[in-house]
Design a protein around this motif. Structure first.
Motif, PDB file in Angstrom:
ATOM      1  N   LYS A   2       0.846  -1.186   0.000  1.00  0.00           N
ATOM      2  CA  LYS A   2       0.000   0.000   0.000  1.00  0.00           C
ATOM      3  C   LYS A   2       0.882   1.237   0.000  1.00  0.00           C
ATOM      4  O   LYS A   2       1.827   1.328   0.773  1.00  0.00           O
ATOM      5  N   LEU A   3       0.555   2.167  -0.892  1.00  0.00           N
ATOM      6  CA  LEU A   3       1.293   3.419  -0.983  1.00  0.00           C
ATOM      7  C   LEU A   3       0.304   4.567  -1.015  1.00  0.00           C
ATOM      8  O   LEU A   3      -0.761   4.461  -1.634  1.00  0.00           O
ATOM      9  N   GLN A   4       0.643   5.656  -0.367  1.00  0.00           N
ATOM     10  CA  GLN A   4      -0.185   6.848  -0.453  1.00  0.00           C
ATOM     11  C   GLN A   4       0.231   7.646  -1.673  1.00  0.00           C
ATOM     12  O   GLN A   4       1.414   7.737  -1.994  1.00  0.00           O
ATOM     13  N   VAL A   5      -0.780   8.188  -2.376  1.00  0.00           N
ATOM     14  CA  VAL A   5      -0.519   9.040  -3.526  1.00  0.00           C
ATOM     15  C   VAL A   5      -1.136  10.401  -3.275  1.00  0.00           C
ATOM     16  O   VAL A   5      -2.083  10.539  -2.501  1.00  0.00           O
ATOM     17  N   LEU A   6      -0.591  11.395  -3.927  1.00  0.00           N
ATOM     18  CA  LEU A   6      -1.060  12.768  -3.786  1.00  0.00           C
ATOM     19  C   LEU A   6      -1.622  13.222  -5.131  1.00  0.00           C
ATOM     20  O   LEU A   6      -0.899  13.266  -6.130  1.00  0.00           O
ATOM     21  N   VAL A  19       3.816   9.985  -5.853  1.00  0.00           N
ATOM     22  CA  VAL A  19       3.961   9.054  -4.732  1.00  0.00           C
ATOM     23  C   VAL A  19       5.074   9.604  -3.844  1.00  0.00           C
ATOM     24  O   VAL A  19       6.252   9.491  -4.192  1.00  0.00           O
ATOM     25  N   SER A  21       6.572   8.603  -1.239  1.00  0.00           N
ATOM     26  CA  SER A  21       7.599   7.657  -0.796  1.00  0.00           C
ATOM     27  C   SER A  21       8.469   7.134  -1.941  1.00  0.00           C
ATOM     28  O   SER A  21       9.447   6.429  -1.696  1.00  0.00           O
ATOM     29  N   LEU A  36      -5.190   7.687 -11.296  1.00  0.00           N
ATOM     30  CA  LEU A  36      -4.856   6.540 -10.440  1.00  0.00           C
ATOM     31  C   LEU A  36      -4.410   5.342 -11.268  1.00  0.00           C
ATOM     32  O   LEU A  36      -3.481   4.625 -10.892  1.00  0.00           O
ATOM     33  N   ARG A  40      -0.547   3.740 -11.087  1.00  0.00           N
ATOM     34  CA  ARG A  40      -0.298   2.314 -10.816  1.00  0.00           C
ATOM     35  C   ARG A  40       0.752   1.766 -11.784  1.00  0.00           C
ATOM     36  O   ARG A  40       1.663   1.034 -11.399  1.00  0.00           O
TER      37      ARG A  40
END
Length: 67
Positions: A2-6, A19, A21, A36, A40
């Motif tokens: 799981k990664l957070q996206v802005l 992303v 991170s 989105l 991915r």
């Protein structure tokens, strides 16, 4: 994984998504859904190792893990 996206509205329309991170992992899309989907694909390419990077270290053992 799981990664957070802005997601940020773009001045030209649509959205820019990044992303935090994964420095430099950025994409765009006309809608949130497009953005989105595109990010991915960008994440998969960002995380995909290249043959050169894996064989650069003499004696290295390469294994695949799932996180």
């Amino acid at each position: 994984m799981k990664l957070q996206v802005l997601l940020e509205p773009s001045e030209a329309g649509g959205y820019t998504v990044s992303v935090p991170s994964l420095p430099g992992c950025i994409s765009e899309g006309e809608s949130i859904e497009d953005a989105l989907s595109n990010i991915r694909e960008a994440i998969a390419l960002y995380l995909e190792p290249t043959e050169d990077s894996l064989s650069a270290i003499d004696g290295a053992i390469v294994r695949e893990i799932v996180v």
